[in-house]
Scaffold this motif. Sequence first.
Motif, mmCIF file in Angstrom:
data_model
loop_
_atom_site.group_PDB
_atom_site.id
_atom_site.type_symbol
_atom_site.label_atom_id
_atom_site.label_comp_id
_atom_site.label_asym_id
_atom_site.label_seq_id
_atom_site.Cartn_x
_atom_site.Cartn_y
_atom_site.Cartn_z
ATOM 1 N N TYR A 89 -9.465 -130.264 8.934
ATOM 2 C CA TYR A 89 -10.874 -130.323 8.547
ATOM 3 C C TYR A 89 -11.767 -130.405 9.784
ATOM 4 C CZ TYR A 89 -15.130 -131.983 6.244
ATOM 5 O OH TYR A 89 -16.417 -132.109 5.795
ATOM 6 N N ALA A 90 -11.375 -131.309 10.706
ATOM 7 C CA ALA A 90 -12.159 -131.447 11.940
ATOM 8 C C ALA A 90 -12.127 -130.157 12.747
ATOM 9 C CB ALA A 90 -11.610 -132.613 12.769
ATOM 10 N N LEU A 91 -10.975 -129.493 12.778
ATOM 11 C CA LEU A 91 -10.837 -128.249 13.516
ATOM 12 C C LEU A 91 -11.707 -127.150 12.902
ATOM 13 C CD1 LEU A 91 -9.308 -126.704 15.772
ATOM 14 C CD2 LEU A 91 -7.579 -126.171 14.048
ATOM 15 N N ILE A 92 -11.700 -127.071 11.570
ATOM 16 C CA ILE A 92 -12.473 -126.019 10.882
ATOM 17 C C ILE A 92 -13.969 -126.222 11.079
ATOM 18 C CG2 ILE A 92 -13.103 -125.153 8.576
ATOM 19 C CD1 ILE A 92 -10.145 -125.660 7.796
ATOM 20 N N PHE A 93 -14.440 -127.461 11.009
ATOM 21 C CA PHE A 93 -15.878 -127.710 11.086
ATOM 22 C C PHE A 93 -16.367 -128.043 12.496
ATOM 23 C CE2 PHE A 93 -15.093 -128.248 6.551
ATOM 24 C CZ PHE A 93 -16.111 -127.453 6.037
ATOM 25 N N ALA A 94 -15.514 -127.879 13.477
ATOM 26 C CA ALA A 94 -15.951 -128.072 14.868
ATOM 27 C C ALA A 94 -16.895 -126.943 15.249
ATOM 28 C CB ALA A 94 -14.737 -128.095 15.793
ATOM 29 N N PRO A 95 -17.908 -127.244 16.042
ATOM 30 C CA PRO A 95 -18.877 -126.202 16.418
ATOM 31 C C PRO A 95 -18.240 -125.030 17.167
ATOM 32 C CG PRO A 95 -19.640 -128.378 17.157
ATOM 33 C CD PRO A 95 -18.280 -128.544 16.569
ATOM 34 N N GLU A 96 -17.184 -125.294 17.927
ATOM 35 C CA GLU A 96 -16.546 -124.207 18.680
ATOM 36 C C GLU A 96 -15.341 -123.631 17.942
ATOM 37 O OE1 GLU A 96 -14.635 -128.035 19.729
ATOM 38 O OE2 GLU A 96 -16.711 -127.440 19.720
ATOM 39 N N ALA A 97 -15.239 -123.862 16.615
ATOM 40 C CA ALA A 97 -14.088 -123.399 15.829
ATOM 41 C C ALA A 97 -13.985 -121.883 15.846
ATOM 42 C CB ALA A 97 -14.215 -123.879 14.393
ATOM 43 N N SER A 98 -12.746 -121.415 15.974
ATOM 44 C CA SER A 98 -12.499 -119.978 15.907
ATOM 45 C C SER A 98 -11.288 -119.766 15.000
ATOM 46 C CB SER A 98 -12.240 -119.397 17.291
ATOM 47 O OG SER A 98 -11.004 -119.857 17.783
ATOM 48 N N LEU A 99 -11.275 -118.650 14.337
ATOM 49 C CA LEU A 99 -10.182 -118.347 13.414
ATOM 50 C C LEU A 99 -8.832 -118.301 14.125
ATOM 51 C CD1 LEU A 99 -9.575 -117.840 10.471
ATOM 52 C CD2 LEU A 99 -9.975 -115.402 10.862
ATOM 53 N N PRO A 100 -8.690 -117.704 15.275
ATOM 54 C CA PRO A 100 -7.395 -117.719 15.963
ATOM 55 C C PRO A 100 -6.934 -119.139 16.322
ATOM 56 C CG PRO A 100 -8.780 -116.016 16.896
ATOM 57 C CD PRO A 100 -9.627 -116.806 15.950
ATOM 58 N N ARG A 103 -5.729 -120.824 13.066
ATOM 59 C CA ARG A 103 -4.426 -120.274 12.666
ATOM 60 C C ARG A 103 -3.313 -120.786 13.581
ATOM 61 N NH1 ARG A 103 -6.159 -114.037 11.358
ATOM 62 N NH2 ARG A 103 -6.988 -114.467 9.286
ATOM 63 N N SER A 104 -3.580 -120.855 14.843
ATOM 64 C CA SER A 104 -2.583 -121.320 15.805
ATOM 65 C C SER A 104 -2.213 -122.779 15.532
ATOM 66 C CB SER A 104 -3.130 -121.165 17.228
ATOM 67 O OG SER A 104 -2.266 -121.784 18.143
ATOM 68 N N THR A 105 -3.202 -123.608 15.281
ATOM 69 C CA THR A 105 -2.939 -125.024 14.992
ATOM 70 C C THR A 105 -2.132 -125.175 13.710
ATOM 71 O OG1 THR A 105 -4.987 -125.669 16.101
ATOM 72 C CG2 THR A 105 -4.015 -127.263 14.582
ATOM 73 N N ILE A 106 -2.486 -124.426 12.690
ATOM 74 C CA ILE A 106 -1.769 -124.509 11.409
ATOM 75 C C ILE A 106 -0.322 -124.051 11.584
ATOM 76 C CG2 ILE A 106 -1.625 -123.543 9.077
ATOM 77 C CD1 ILE A 106 -4.714 -123.661 9.021
ATOM 78 N N GLU A 108 1.430 -124.117 14.322
ATOM 79 C CA GLU A 108 2.121 -125.145 15.109
ATOM 80 C C GLU A 108 2.473 -126.362 14.238
ATOM 81 O OE1 GLU A 108 0.980 -128.120 18.678
ATOM 82 O OE2 GLU A 108 0.378 -126.019 18.928
ATOM 83 N N ASP A 109 1.556 -126.787 13.390
ATOM 84 C CA ASP A 109 1.837 -127.928 12.500
ATOM 85 C C ASP A 109 2.970 -127.601 11.523
ATOM 86 O OD1 ASP A 109 -0.011 -129.574 13.657
ATOM 87 O OD2 ASP A 109 -1.570 -129.257 12.133
ATOM 88 N N ARG A 110 2.938 -126.410 10.961
ATOM 89 C CA ARG A 110 4.002 -126.007 10.032
ATOM 90 C C ARG A 110 5.353 -125.961 10.743
ATOM 91 N NH1 ARG A 110 1.716 -121.124 6.218
ATOM 92 N NH2 ARG A 110 0.522 -122.454 4.810
ATOM 93 N N ARG A 111 5.376 -125.399 11.936
ATOM 94 C CA ARG A 111 6.610 -125.310 12.703
ATOM 95 C C ARG A 111 7.137 -126.717 13.025
ATOM 96 N NH1 ARG A 111 5.009 -122.922 17.447
ATOM 97 N NH2 ARG A 111 4.393 -121.177 16.159
ATOM 98 N N ARG A 112 6.247 -127.597 13.427
ATOM 99 C CA ARG A 112 6.627 -128.977 13.741
ATOM 100 C C ARG A 112 7.201 -129.676 12.500
ATOM 101 N NH1 ARG A 112 3.745 -133.435 13.093
ATOM 102 N NH2 ARG A 112 1.825 -132.261 12.869
ATOM 103 N N ILE A 113 6.587 -129.462 11.380
ATOM 104 C CA ILE A 113 7.060 -130.079 10.124
ATOM 105 C C ILE A 113 8.436 -129.531 9.747
ATOM 106 C CG2 ILE A 113 6.650 -130.172 7.634
ATOM 107 C CD1 ILE A 113 3.654 -130.368 8.277
ATOM 108 N N GLN A 114 8.610 -128.215 9.866
ATOM 109 C CA GLN A 114 9.891 -127.601 9.480
ATOM 110 C C GLN A 114 11.022 -128.023 10.402
ATOM 111 O OE1 GLN A 114 8.984 -123.435 9.371
ATOM 112 N NE2 GLN A 114 8.097 -123.532 7.310
ATOM 113 N N THR A 115 10.753 -128.127 11.688
ATOM 114 C CA THR A 115 11.824 -128.478 12.624
ATOM 115 C C THR A 115 12.143 -129.964 12.610
ATOM 116 O OG1 THR A 115 10.235 -128.699 14.444
ATOM 117 C CG2 THR A 115 11.345 -126.557 14.179
ATOM 118 N N SER A 116 11.130 -130.805 12.418
ATOM 119 C CA SER A 116 11.385 -132.252 12.450
ATOM 120 C C SER A 116 11.695 -132.811 11.079
ATOM 121 C CB SER A 116 10.176 -132.985 13.030
ATOM 122 O OG SER A 116 9.088 -132.908 12.120
ATOM 123 N N GLY A 117 11.344 -132.081 10.023
ATOM 124 C CA GLY A 117 11.584 -132.574 8.672
ATOM 125 C C GLY A 117 10.710 -133.769 8.333
#
Length: 127
Positions: A89-100, A103-106, A108-117
């Motif tokens: 939410y903070a990333l999306i509504f940050a003034p300098e937010a960009s779509l890339p 997407r990169s943060t999401i 990375e979070d998904r990858r971290r969740i899948q690898t660490s369980g």
Amino acid sequence: MLSVVGVLGGAGGFATIAAVVVKRGKFRAEAADVLTDTALTLVQPMRIRMAELEAEAQTIREQLRASNERSHRLQASITQLRTMLDRWYALIFAPEASLPAIRSTIREDRRRIQTSGEVRAEPTGDR
């Protein structure tokens, strides 16, 4: 003659009293046996039922322990997901937010969740 009859009668009376005293002890013993047998007859089913209830209580304690563990895991998962959503939410509504960057943060979070369980979907058993 009266003395002889009195002595014989007295002896018979003493014999009767002695017989009653001896039999009274026997009656008490028989009564105690009957009471003991009756008590054992009543206590045995209660012992069986008590054993059943103790086994049931143990099963319920184990189920409660498992439910508590599962609840703690789910609470931890909810906390992690809430933290991740707040970050997004903070990333999306940050003034300098960009779509890339989003997407990169999401990714990375998904990858971290899948690898660490960290956060796993668990069946709820509600269906």
